[in-house]
Design a protein around this motif. Structure first.
Motif, PDB file in Angstrom:
ATOM      1  N   CYS A 106     -49.676   6.099  -1.255  1.00 21.84           N
ATOM      2  CA  CYS A 106     -49.699   7.364  -0.497  1.00 21.84           C
ATOM      3  C   CYS A 106     -50.363   7.170   0.865  1.00 21.84           C
ATOM      4  CB  CYS A 106     -50.419   8.451  -1.287  1.00 21.84           C
ATOM      5  SG  CYS A 106     -49.478   9.046  -2.702  1.00 21.84           S
ATOM      6  N   GLU A 107     -51.445   6.398   0.898  1.00 23.38           N
ATOM      7  CA  GLU A 107     -52.135   6.141   2.160  1.00 23.38           C
ATOM      8  C   GLU A 107     -51.256   5.328   3.105  1.00 23.38           C
ATOM      9  OE1 GLU A 107     -55.971   4.426   1.338  1.00 23.38           O
ATOM     10  OE2 GLU A 107     -56.789   6.354   0.658  1.00 23.38           O
ATOM     11  N   GLU A 108     -50.559   4.338   2.575  1.00 24.51           N
ATOM     12  CA  GLU A 108     -49.667   3.529   3.410  1.00 24.51           C
ATOM     13  C   GLU A 108     -48.527   4.383   3.959  1.00 24.51           C
ATOM     14  OE1 GLU A 108     -50.279   0.491   4.587  1.00 24.51           O
ATOM     15  OE2 GLU A 108     -52.159   0.656   3.492  1.00 24.51           O
ATOM     16  N   MET A 109     -48.007   5.295   3.145  1.00 22.77           N
ATOM     17  CA  MET A 109     -46.949   6.199   3.613  1.00 22.77           C
ATOM     18  C   MET A 109     -47.472   7.127   4.700  1.00 22.77           C
ATOM     19  SD  MET A 109     -44.807   7.091   0.157  1.00 22.77           S
ATOM     20  CE  MET A 109     -43.850   8.318   1.011  1.00 22.77           C
ATOM     21  N   CYS A 110     -48.678   7.591   4.531  1.00 22.40           N
ATOM     22  CA  CYS A 110     -49.305   8.471   5.518  1.00 22.40           C
ATOM     23  C   CYS A 110     -49.457   7.744   6.860  1.00 22.40           C
ATOM     24  CB  CYS A 110     -50.655   8.936   4.979  1.00 22.40           C
ATOM     25  SG  CYS A 110     -51.438  10.244   5.920  1.00 22.40           S
ATOM     26  N   LEU A 111     -49.888   6.492   6.816  1.00 22.42           N
ATOM     27  CA  LEU A 111     -50.024   5.697   8.045  1.00 22.42           C
ATOM     28  C   LEU A 111     -48.664   5.402   8.662  1.00 22.42           C
ATOM     29  CD1 LEU A 111     -52.829   3.224   6.947  1.00 22.42           C
ATOM     30  CD2 LEU A 111     -53.032   5.134   8.548  1.00 22.42           C
ATOM     31  N   ALA A 112     -47.660   5.150   7.818  1.00 24.34           N
ATOM     32  CA  ALA A 112     -46.298   4.907   8.323  1.00 24.34           C
ATOM     33  C   ALA A 112     -45.757   6.164   9.006  1.00 24.34           C
ATOM     34  CB  ALA A 112     -45.383   4.471   7.183  1.00 24.34           C
ATOM     35  N   GLN A 113     -46.039   7.334   8.428  1.00 26.89           N
ATOM     36  CA  GLN A 113     -45.616   8.591   9.054  1.00 26.89           C
ATOM     37  C   GLN A 113     -46.263   8.756  10.423  1.00 26.89           C
ATOM     38  OE1 GLN A 113     -46.632  11.444   5.888  1.00 26.89           O
ATOM     39  NE2 GLN A 113     -44.510  12.126   6.022  1.00 26.89           N
ATOM     40  N   LEU A 114     -47.529   8.414  10.523  1.00 21.58           N
ATOM     41  CA  LEU A 114     -48.210   8.503  11.815  1.00 21.58           C
ATOM     42  C   LEU A 114     -47.487   7.639  12.841  1.00 21.58           C
ATOM     43  CD1 LEU A 114     -50.587   9.362  13.660  1.00 21.58           C
ATOM     44  CD2 LEU A 114     -51.834   7.372  12.758  1.00 21.58           C
ATOM     45  N   GLU A 115     -47.144   6.435  12.442  1.00 22.56           N
ATOM     46  CA  GLU A 115     -46.489   5.514  13.363  1.00 22.56           C
ATOM     47  C   GLU A 115     -45.092   6.016  13.759  1.00 22.56           C
ATOM     48  OE1 GLU A 115     -46.614   0.724  13.930  1.00 22.56           O
ATOM     49  OE2 GLU A 115     -46.745   1.526  11.905  1.00 22.56           O
ATOM     50  N   VAL A 116     -44.331   6.498  12.797  1.00 25.90           N
ATOM     51  CA  VAL A 116     -42.979   6.997  13.073  1.00 25.90           C
ATOM     52  C   VAL A 116     -43.037   8.237  13.967  1.00 25.90           C
ATOM     53  CG1 VAL A 116     -40.965   8.112  12.006  1.00 25.90           C
ATOM     54  CG2 VAL A 116     -41.898   6.012  11.020  1.00 25.90           C
ATOM     55  N   LEU A 117     -43.926   9.156  13.654  1.00 22.05           N
ATOM     56  CA  LEU A 117     -44.027  10.381  14.458  1.00 22.05           C
ATOM     57  C   LEU A 117     -44.563  10.088  15.856  1.00 22.05           C
ATOM     58  CD1 LEU A 117     -45.220  12.784  11.637  1.00 22.05           C
ATOM     59  CD2 LEU A 117     -43.001  12.835  12.818  1.00 22.05           C
ATOM     60  N   THR A 118     -45.439   9.105  15.966  1.00 24.79           N
ATOM     61  CA  THR A 118     -45.915   8.689  17.287  1.00 24.79           C
ATOM     62  C   THR A 118     -44.757   8.102  18.084  1.00 24.79           C
ATOM     63  OG1 THR A 118     -48.149   8.294  16.446  1.00 24.79           O
ATOM     64  CG2 THR A 118     -47.560   7.205  18.512  1.00 24.79           C
ATOM     65  N   SER A 119     -43.920   7.307  17.437  1.00 25.96           N
ATOM     66  CA  SER A 119     -42.736   6.750  18.098  1.00 25.96           C
ATOM     67  C   SER A 119     -41.787   7.855  18.529  1.00 25.96           C
ATOM     68  CB  SER A 119     -41.993   5.785  17.163  1.00 25.96           C
ATOM     69  OG  SER A 119     -42.760   4.652  16.924  1.00 25.96           O
ATOM     70  N   ALA A 120     -41.627   8.854  17.675  1.00 32.08           N
ATOM     71  CA  ALA A 120     -40.765   9.985  18.019  1.00 32.08           C
ATOM     72  C   ALA A 120     -41.303  10.696  19.258  1.00 32.08           C
ATOM     73  CB  ALA A 120     -40.671  10.953  16.841  1.00 32.08           C
ATOM     74  N   TRP A 121     -42.611  10.916  19.300  1.00 31.65           N
ATOM     75  CA  TRP A 121     -43.230  11.561  20.457  1.00 31.65           C
ATOM     76  C   TRP A 121     -42.991  10.744  21.725  1.00 31.65           C
ATOM     77  CZ3 TRP A 121     -44.656  15.905  22.368  1.00 31.65           C
ATOM     78  CH2 TRP A 121     -45.469  15.956  23.492  1.00 31.65           C
ATOM     79  N   ALA A 122     -43.171   9.443  21.627  1.00 30.69           N
ATOM     80  CA  ALA A 122     -42.997   8.557  22.777  1.00 30.69           C
ATOM     81  C   ALA A 122     -41.541   8.523  23.254  1.00 30.69           C
ATOM     82  CB  ALA A 122     -43.470   7.145  22.433  1.00 30.69           C
ATOM     83  N   ALA A 123     -40.601   8.707  22.329  1.00 27.01           N
ATOM     84  CA  ALA A 123     -39.180   8.608  22.668  1.00 27.01           C
ATOM     85  C   ALA A 123     -38.607   9.879  23.301  1.00 27.01           C
ATOM     86  CB  ALA A 123     -38.383   8.268  21.409  1.00 27.01           C
ATOM     87  N   ILE A 124     -39.295  10.995  23.149  1.00 25.02           N
ATOM     88  CA  ILE A 124     -38.778  12.249  23.707  1.00 25.02           C
ATOM     89  C   ILE A 124     -38.907  12.213  25.227  1.00 25.02           C
ATOM     90  CG2 ILE A 124     -39.092  14.755  23.820  1.00 25.02           C
ATOM     91  CD1 ILE A 124     -40.199  14.598  20.962  1.00 25.02           C
ATOM     92  N   PRO A 125     -37.788  12.407  25.930  1.00 25.03           N
ATOM     93  CA  PRO A 125     -37.852  12.387  27.393  1.00 25.03           C
ATOM     94  C   PRO A 125     -38.732  13.510  27.944  1.00 25.03           C
ATOM     95  CG  PRO A 125     -35.575  12.333  26.608  1.00 25.03           C
ATOM     96  CD  PRO A 125     -36.451  12.610  25.421  1.00 25.03           C
ATOM     97  N   ARG A 126     -39.352  13.237  29.059  1.00 27.10           N
ATOM     98  CA  ARG A 126     -40.248  14.210  29.693  1.00 27.10           C
ATOM     99  C   ARG A 126     -39.538  15.543  29.952  1.00 27.10           C
ATOM    100  NH1 ARG A 126     -44.856  13.636  34.000  1.00 27.10           N
ATOM    101  NH2 ARG A 126     -45.042  15.808  34.580  1.00 27.10           N
ATOM    102  N   ILE A 127     -38.295  15.499  30.356  1.00 33.46           N
ATOM    103  CA  ILE A 127     -37.557  16.728  30.670  1.00 33.46           C
ATOM    104  C   ILE A 127     -37.488  17.643  29.436  1.00 33.46           C
ATOM    105  CG2 ILE A 127     -35.249  15.790  30.226  1.00 33.46           C
ATOM    106  CD1 ILE A 127     -36.096  18.107  33.132  1.00 33.46           C
TER     107      ILE A 127
END
Length: 171
Positions: free
Chosen positions: A24-45
């Motif tokens: 569960c902890e590893e999944m939680c950390l993986a979610q953080l990484e995936v959601l951080t990547s999603a945030w980074a991928a969203i264009p500024r516009i």
């Protein structure tokens, strides 16, 4: 009664519970990484002009709250870093009687990645703004969830400040 009396079975049950917690902890950390990547991928516009879309991508309510998943992963990564630092750090008295750390503990990968791509609102000017959580704050402004979102975003900013303070204290 047979399971209770058999220490091997009891040990296996404890191990499964521990394994489940680790998973569960590893999944939680993986979610953080995936959601951080999603945030980074969203264009500024999109961040600037599509508040409704941003709220849909980074929800605060319901069973699938991306913001809360990020917060939970952030807390876990920070706790692991703190635990690792405590285990491996010895304090000695240096010049002028000040304590200093012998070992600077590297930040867990997920935590470093989060701090690299998600920035507190007040850093918006110096970073060009794409990484700033200000866009999420603006997307939820005047909504019923605004206060809850601000609370989570404050936790992001507080974690960032604690990490900054750790590095300054180590230097």
């Amino acid at each position: 009664g047979e399971d209770k009396d058999n220490p091997l079975r009891q040990s296996s049950k404890d191990s499964q519970g521990h394994d489940l917690k680790d998973l569960c902890e590893e999944m939680c950390l993986a979610q953080l990484e995936v959601l951080t990547s999603a945030w980074a991928a969203i264009p500024r516009i999109v961040k600037e002009d599509r508040a409704k879309m941003l709220r849909a991508l980074f929800r605060i309510d319901g069973p699938h709250s991306e913001l809360k998943a990020m917060r939970d992963g952030l807390k876990l990564a920070e706790e692991r870093w703190k635990t690792d630092s405590t285990k491996r750090t010895s304090d000695i008295v240096g010049e002028e009687g000040k304590k200093r750390k012998l070992i600077v503990e590297d930040m867990p990968r997920e935590l470093f990645y989060f701090f690299q791509h998600v920035r507190p609102e007040d850093m918006e000017v110096s970073t060009g703004g794409e990484k700033s959580i200000m866009w999420i704050s603006k997307a939820y402004r005047h909504s019923t969830e605004a206060a809850e979102v601000q609370k989570v975003l404050k936790e992001f900013a507080d974690a960032y400040r604690r990490a900054e303070r750790y590095w300054v204290d180590c230097v």
